[in-house]
Design an enzyme around this catalytic site. Sequence first.
Site, mmCIF file in Angstrom:
data_model
loop_
_atom_site.group_PDB
_atom_site.id
_atom_site.type_symbol
_atom_site.label_atom_id
_atom_site.label_comp_id
_atom_site.label_asym_id
_atom_site.label_seq_id
_atom_site.Cartn_x
_atom_site.Cartn_y
_atom_site.Cartn_z
ATOM 1 N N PHE A 163 0.863 -1.178 0.000
ATOM 2 C CA PHE A 163 0.000 0.000 0.000
ATOM 3 C C PHE A 163 0.898 1.226 0.000
ATOM 4 O O PHE A 163 1.825 1.326 0.807
ATOM 5 C CB PHE A 163 -0.920 -0.011 1.219
ATOM 6 N N CYS A 164 0.645 2.171 -0.890
ATOM 7 C CA CYS A 164 1.621 3.223 -1.157
ATOM 8 C C CYS A 164 0.954 4.571 -1.365
ATOM 9 O O CYS A 164 -0.247 4.672 -1.588
ATOM 10 C CB CYS A 164 2.417 2.887 -2.422
ATOM 11 N N THR A 165 1.783 5.601 -1.323
ATOM 12 C CA THR A 165 1.402 6.931 -1.775
ATOM 13 C C THR A 165 2.440 7.395 -2.782
ATOM 14 O O THR A 165 3.632 7.421 -2.463
ATOM 15 C CB THR A 165 1.339 7.927 -0.606
ATOM 16 N N ASN B 10 -4.243 4.077 -3.143
ATOM 17 C CA ASN B 10 -4.655 2.735 -3.582
ATOM 18 C C ASN B 10 -6.130 2.692 -3.944
ATOM 19 O O ASN B 10 -6.822 1.705 -3.677
ATOM 20 C CB ASN B 10 -4.348 1.700 -2.489
#
Length: 364
Positions: A127-129, A292
Amino acid sequence: MRQSGLNVSVAALLLLQLVLLLTVGALAQQHDFPPEQVIVNLDLPPKQRWTQVATKYSAQIQATVNFLKQLIPMHDLVLPVANVIGADIDNYLPMPYSDEIRGVAEAARITLGEAVLCNIIYDITSFCTSIVAQMGNGTIIHARNLDYGPLQGVLRNMTIEVFFQTNGSTLFYGTTFAGYTGILTGVRPNVFGVTINERDMGNILENALQALLKKEAVPLSFMLRDALANDTVTFESAVRFYSRTQLIAPVYVIVSGTQPGEGVVITRDRQYILDIWRLDPAAQSWYVVETNSDNWNPGQDIRLETAHKSLDALGPNGINPYSIYQVLSTAPVLNNGTVYTTVMSASHPEWFSTMVRLDIPPYP
């Protein structure tokens, strides 16, 4: 040497204890730190390219495998399918990746099936930004947090910056994990930068393995690396390639270039492009932020909301490598699951910088 019965359990326990000690030792310092920088010599036979890295990090790689076996319902489908792929790896994964994974497995002393699992799981469960922004002078800057909840403690001690070289010259570079031959965060200097974020659509790991068995798709991180390694690639050709390649899982591909306006978020399912969202500074759309969720249906994502507020407060003239790092250091954009933060710009290779994150701010 792989043994059976009680010895396996004892060895696994000792291995986990070793890695936990390494992790706790780093966490006790509670300070962010830059990862180790390594060179992968593309002039070597693929099987030898990662030997030094995989040998050095073998304890962490083995501990990751053991952790995954506890985390995932391995025995009913996942590990058996990974073992099938590993046993006939040349028919399921393209060169040079099949031989590179062989080399990792041998050096880290894990099975080919376990190495296959490690080489697909990070790119479909993180899970990322990711942010691409156009500065006031037209420079494009690209930055990301990579979040990986349950494995973040181990991965922080496996994060490395890799410089892929031939004839002593660096072709491209990125941030990855020891034992992982793909790229989730990368730059082709003076051409483009790229990150990928998970797009969660169902039982993604099992579906990804099944897609590999059909031999019709490629792991996401291999797709990223293929374009980074292409000597004729441009920003637009990279966007087209990432839009059309058949994949093992849905994904968001975030691509940045060197010219004003060169920034996109590509929303993909396995076979097709669903949306392409571009920078449009003339319409005051001078940045894109992807976490996400689909940009047309973001829901309530506090990371996204916080990043938008921070960027809007800065404005184009306030964006620079330091300030965008601060945006990604603001809770909850930065959170307990964040493994690393990378700041980069294809037009400014000297800006490339990764920090492993331990100083996590409290979220009110």
